[in-house]
Design a protein around this motif. Sequence first.
Motif, PDB file in Angstrom:
ATOM      1  N   LYS A 120      17.646  -1.593  -0.805  1.00 52.34           N
ATOM      2  CA  LYS A 120      17.364  -1.347   0.541  1.00 52.34           C
ATOM      3  C   LYS A 120      15.766  -1.256   0.580  1.00 52.34           C
ATOM      4  O   LYS A 120      15.089  -0.736  -0.058  1.00 52.34           O
ATOM      5  CB  LYS A 120      17.745   0.112   1.149  1.00 52.34           C
ATOM      6  N   GLY A 121      15.262  -2.233   1.654  1.00 52.31           N
ATOM      7  CA  GLY A 121      13.899  -2.117   1.871  1.00 52.31           C
ATOM      8  C   GLY A 121      13.444  -1.454   3.284  1.00 52.31           C
ATOM      9  O   GLY A 121      14.127  -1.661   4.339  1.00 52.31           O
ATOM     10  N   THR A 122      12.174  -0.632   3.026  1.00 50.77           N
ATOM     11  CA  THR A 122      12.077   0.075   4.419  1.00 50.77           C
ATOM     12  C   THR A 122      10.491  -0.420   4.649  1.00 50.77           C
ATOM     13  O   THR A 122       9.481  -0.559   3.995  1.00 50.77           O
ATOM     14  CB  THR A 122      11.790   1.509   4.074  1.00 50.77           C
ATOM     15  N   ASP A 123      10.176  -0.978   6.026  1.00 52.89           N
ATOM     16  CA  ASP A 123       9.159  -1.531   6.518  1.00 52.89           C
ATOM     17  C   ASP A 123       8.195  -0.593   6.848  1.00 52.89           C
ATOM     18  O   ASP A 123       8.606   0.496   7.499  1.00 52.89           O
ATOM     19  CB  ASP A 123       9.356  -2.407   7.793  1.00 52.89           C
ATOM     20  N   LEU A 124       7.064  -0.774   6.036  1.00 53.10           N
ATOM     21  CA  LEU A 124       5.702   0.472   6.444  1.00 53.10           C
ATOM     22  C   LEU A 124       4.728  -0.157   7.447  1.00 53.10           C
ATOM     23  O   LEU A 124       4.110   0.563   7.697  1.00 53.10           O
ATOM     24  CB  LEU A 124       5.290   0.605   5.106  1.00 53.10           C
ATOM     25  N   GLY A 125       4.861  -1.164   8.133  1.00 48.81           N
ATOM     26  CA  GLY A 125       4.116  -1.476   9.259  1.00 48.81           C
ATOM     27  C   GLY A 125       2.896  -2.299   8.521  1.00 48.81           C
ATOM     28  O   GLY A 125       3.173  -2.986   7.555  1.00 48.81           O
ATOM     29  N   ASP A 126       1.977  -2.510   9.147  1.00 46.51           N
ATOM     30  CA  ASP A 126       0.769  -3.271   8.906  1.00 46.51           C
ATOM     31  C   ASP A 126      -0.363  -2.523   8.284  1.00 46.51           C
ATOM     32  O   ASP A 126      -1.045  -1.493   8.933  1.00 46.51           O
ATOM     33  CB  ASP A 126       0.171  -3.940  10.277  1.00 46.51           C
ATOM     34  N   LEU A 127      -0.779  -2.735   6.848  1.00 46.40           N
ATOM     35  CA  LEU A 127      -1.877  -2.004   6.337  1.00 46.40           C
ATOM     36  C   LEU A 127      -2.877  -2.634   6.603  1.00 46.40           C
ATOM     37  O   LEU A 127      -3.041  -3.723   6.905  1.00 46.40           O
ATOM     38  CB  LEU A 127      -1.497  -2.043   4.724  1.00 46.40           C
ATOM     39  N   LYS A 128      -3.918  -1.623   6.395  1.00 42.87           N
ATOM     40  CA  LYS A 128      -5.459  -2.252   6.724  1.00 42.87           C
ATOM     41  C   LYS A 128      -5.723  -3.321   5.558  1.00 42.87           C
ATOM     42  O   LYS A 128      -5.583  -3.106   4.417  1.00 42.87           O
ATOM     43  CB  LYS A 128      -6.451  -1.160   6.678  1.00 42.87           C
ATOM     44  N   THR A 129      -6.281  -4.602   5.687  1.00 46.38           N
ATOM     45  CA  THR A 129      -6.680  -5.554   4.816  1.00 46.38           C
ATOM     46  C   THR A 129      -8.108  -5.440   4.665  1.00 46.38           C
ATOM     47  O   THR A 129      -8.584  -6.327   3.470  1.00 46.38           O
ATOM     48  CB  THR A 129      -6.136  -6.823   5.399  1.00 46.38           C
ATOM     49  N   THR A 130      -9.013  -4.666   5.231  1.00 45.41           N
ATOM     50  CA  THR A 130     -10.368  -4.833   4.955  1.00 45.41           C
ATOM     51  C   THR A 130     -10.929  -3.461   4.083  1.00 45.41           C
ATOM     52  O   THR A 130     -12.069  -3.300   4.079  1.00 45.41           O
ATOM     53  CB  THR A 130     -11.394  -4.876   6.173  1.00 45.41           C
ATOM     54  N   CYS A 131     -10.001  -3.195   3.314  1.00 44.59           N
ATOM     55  CA  CYS A 131     -10.206  -1.861   2.277  1.00 44.59           C
ATOM     56  C   CYS A 131     -10.985  -2.416   1.292  1.00 44.59           C
ATOM     57  O   CYS A 131     -10.566  -3.498   0.771  1.00 44.59           O
ATOM     58  CB  CYS A 131      -9.254  -0.804   2.203  1.00 44.59           C
ATOM     59  N   ASP A 132     -11.747  -1.437   0.373  1.00 42.52           N
ATOM     60  CA  ASP A 132     -12.424  -1.956  -0.751  1.00 42.52           C
ATOM     61  C   ASP A 132     -11.310  -1.543  -1.634  1.00 42.52           C
ATOM     62  O   ASP A 132     -11.536  -2.249  -2.857  1.00 42.52           O
ATOM     63  CB  ASP A 132     -13.702  -0.918  -1.140  1.00 42.52           C
ATOM     64  N   GLU A 133     -10.389  -0.793  -1.622  1.00 41.24           N
ATOM     65  CA  GLU A 133      -9.187  -0.587  -2.421  1.00 41.24           C
ATOM     66  C   GLU A 133      -7.904  -0.669  -1.753  1.00 41.24           C
ATOM     67  O   GLU A 133      -7.909  -0.859  -0.606  1.00 41.24           O
ATOM     68  CB  GLU A 133      -9.474   0.641  -3.126  1.00 41.24           C
ATOM     69  N   PRO A 134      -6.803  -0.598  -2.512  1.00 38.85           N
ATOM     70  CA  PRO A 134      -5.477  -0.763  -1.954  1.00 38.85           C
ATOM     71  C   PRO A 134      -5.487   0.524  -0.701  1.00 38.85           C
ATOM     72  O   PRO A 134      -5.613   1.580  -0.826  1.00 38.85           O
ATOM     73  CB  PRO A 134      -4.459  -0.461  -2.893  1.00 38.85           C
ATOM     74  N   ALA A 135      -4.839  -0.121   0.422  1.00 31.32           N
ATOM     75  CA  ALA A 135      -4.597   0.864   1.642  1.00 31.32           C
ATOM     76  C   ALA A 135      -3.534   1.758   1.331  1.00 31.32           C
ATOM     77  O   ALA A 135      -3.049   2.525   2.498  1.00 31.32           O
ATOM     78  CB  ALA A 135      -4.474  -0.109   2.851  1.00 31.32           C
ATOM     79  N   TRP A 136      -2.904   1.720   0.219  1.00 31.88           N
ATOM     80  CA  TRP A 136      -2.139   2.941   0.028  1.00 31.88           C
ATOM     81  C   TRP A 136      -2.250   3.800  -1.307  1.00 31.88           C
ATOM     82  O   TRP A 136      -2.991   2.981  -2.084  1.00 31.88           O
ATOM     83  CB  TRP A 136      -0.518   2.470  -0.131  1.00 31.88           C
ATOM     84  N   GLN A 137      -2.126   4.954  -1.341  1.00 28.81           N
ATOM     85  CA  GLN A 137      -2.400   5.766  -2.418  1.00 28.81           C
ATOM     86  C   GLN A 137      -1.250   6.836  -2.614  1.00 28.81           C
ATOM     87  O   GLN A 137      -0.935   7.515  -1.854  1.00 28.81           O
ATOM     88  CB  GLN A 137      -3.775   6.629  -2.362  1.00 28.81           C
ATOM     89  N   GLN A 138      -0.712   6.943  -3.757  1.00 28.59           N
ATOM     90  CA  GLN A 138       0.275   7.508  -4.053  1.00 28.59           C
ATOM     91  C   GLN A 138      -0.066   9.141  -4.603  1.00 28.59           C
ATOM     92  O   GLN A 138      -1.160   9.196  -5.616  1.00 28.59           O
ATOM     93  CB  GLN A 138       1.294   7.159  -5.260  1.00 28.59           C
TER      94      GLN A 138
END
Length: 532
Positions: A120-138
């Motif tokens: 199953k896949g869950t949509d997380l929406g639109d992440l920011k694409t202008t970040c210096d690092e990945p726009a998600w952090q665990q």
Amino acid sequence: MEISQRHEGARGTISPSGSLVAHSSNSKLRPATLLSHSSIRTAAKEVSTLKWSSDSANIAIVSNKLVEVQAVEGHAHPTRIENGSGSLGRFVGADFVGRHHLLTSWEFGRAKIWDLSTGKGTDLGDLKTTCDEPAWQQRPESTGDIRTVALLTRLAAEDTLTMHFPELSTSMQPLKLPTVDAKSMSWSPDGRWLAVLDTATASPSVYFYTPDAHQYRSYPSAANLEGDGCLGVKAINWSADSRVVALSRYDGTVVLLNTITFTPLAVIKHTTTVEQSNLPPHQQTPIWREAVSASNERSYALASQPVSPPLSRTKPTIEPVELGVAEASFSSNGSYLATRDERMLSTVWIWNVATLAAHAVVMQHSNVRKAQWHPTRASLVILDCGEGIAYLYDVATSSAPLAVNAPLPGSPTLSWVHTAAESKLAILAAARSSFWILYPEGAESVSDDARAGVEVGGELFEEGASEDSLLDILSGRKPALPYEIEESYTKMVELEMGEADEGADVAFDDTFREKKKADTDAVDPLDDSQIF
């Protein structure tokens, strides 16, 4: 010193356990122990990234059109996430969230988190694409806590922060951030704080949040806003014990904050001239300078003071000049901090966090590419100058750095292999299309069984070979193991379409949302990615 055989392949990546190294070559993934070499076939072509799971049991192979998850040991079938028609752009990243979830992102900002056990896949929406690092952090794992992924998005010219919980398949209400243009975010190692870094022209520059997305502090505080037009914070670095956070600034200083009240402990400055003649000899910071002889032999000697570290640029040029702190990193126990200034890239400063004073200065003959602390030996740092030479410096001793010369072609990038403190050192030397393992203290003696390597990846899958659909297995339409070779899901769809063409005309759906309204509630027509 011992050097392993040369391994052909790109993107050599060490597993978190330090026992495996993976690389790709000719559409093959090659996980190997440090003393053996094995390979498995992968369907991914033009591999861009290899990502290990935290337990080193699985590896994600990322390419433009496919993300493939392979089990390193055992006979589990690979899980493949296809990009479909590519309407969301190419895959640009993937990251494991725990053992059973994988987060994928596309170049246009869309992101999904996949449950690898159910498909199953869950949509997380639109992440920011202008970040210096990945726009998600665990959030770092902690016993008993639900896994949390912080997501940075930007809608209607406003930054928003969302906390997503994969096990619960739910998210907190998005929080509007006070940032002008957030550049990155990072969790403290203990998971108690999340720092969000704003653009360098903003003040405050850094915001600190609790795990439930509550704003706790900002730096500089509202009562001490700078307002002088200077650029602010460039990067954020946490100490391993989470007691101190270092803010590297564009003005060449490093501000150390305690993580209780987030108030300054000290401000570190890099001076262009070191003068300690007025101090007693036992209080003077040792300054080691590298010398290179005509026969290319390297040695170190204590520099007499005053001494000026060599500048990175001695002549004016039309090229833009980097400003501020080039690098700042804490040792594995948080006792030491290594920094470099953009003006003096060949000089590494070692600071004692307990005394808040300079501990040592190392001036190299060439510019330093990276200073990296050993993951378990807290006082050992490696300096990589792009010369194929590993400079090892134990800051807890009074000895000079040790130059370990490896006769390797080109200028491979050096990085530590995670080993126990009592084990012998191992260094990964990775070039563009090959890599080696260096053993400065000699290789560990192992048994013949260990030298034979481990079985990896199960069966070999030739390119174009069919594999079971994960969703079909879970629904009972196909047996799990043992299994029979059948047509792949994509091939079956093509056959069905061909049969339909023989009896009736088929209306092909457009990818735009208004073409087939009956399906808009069931699936996003712009997202035709599938997991197999």
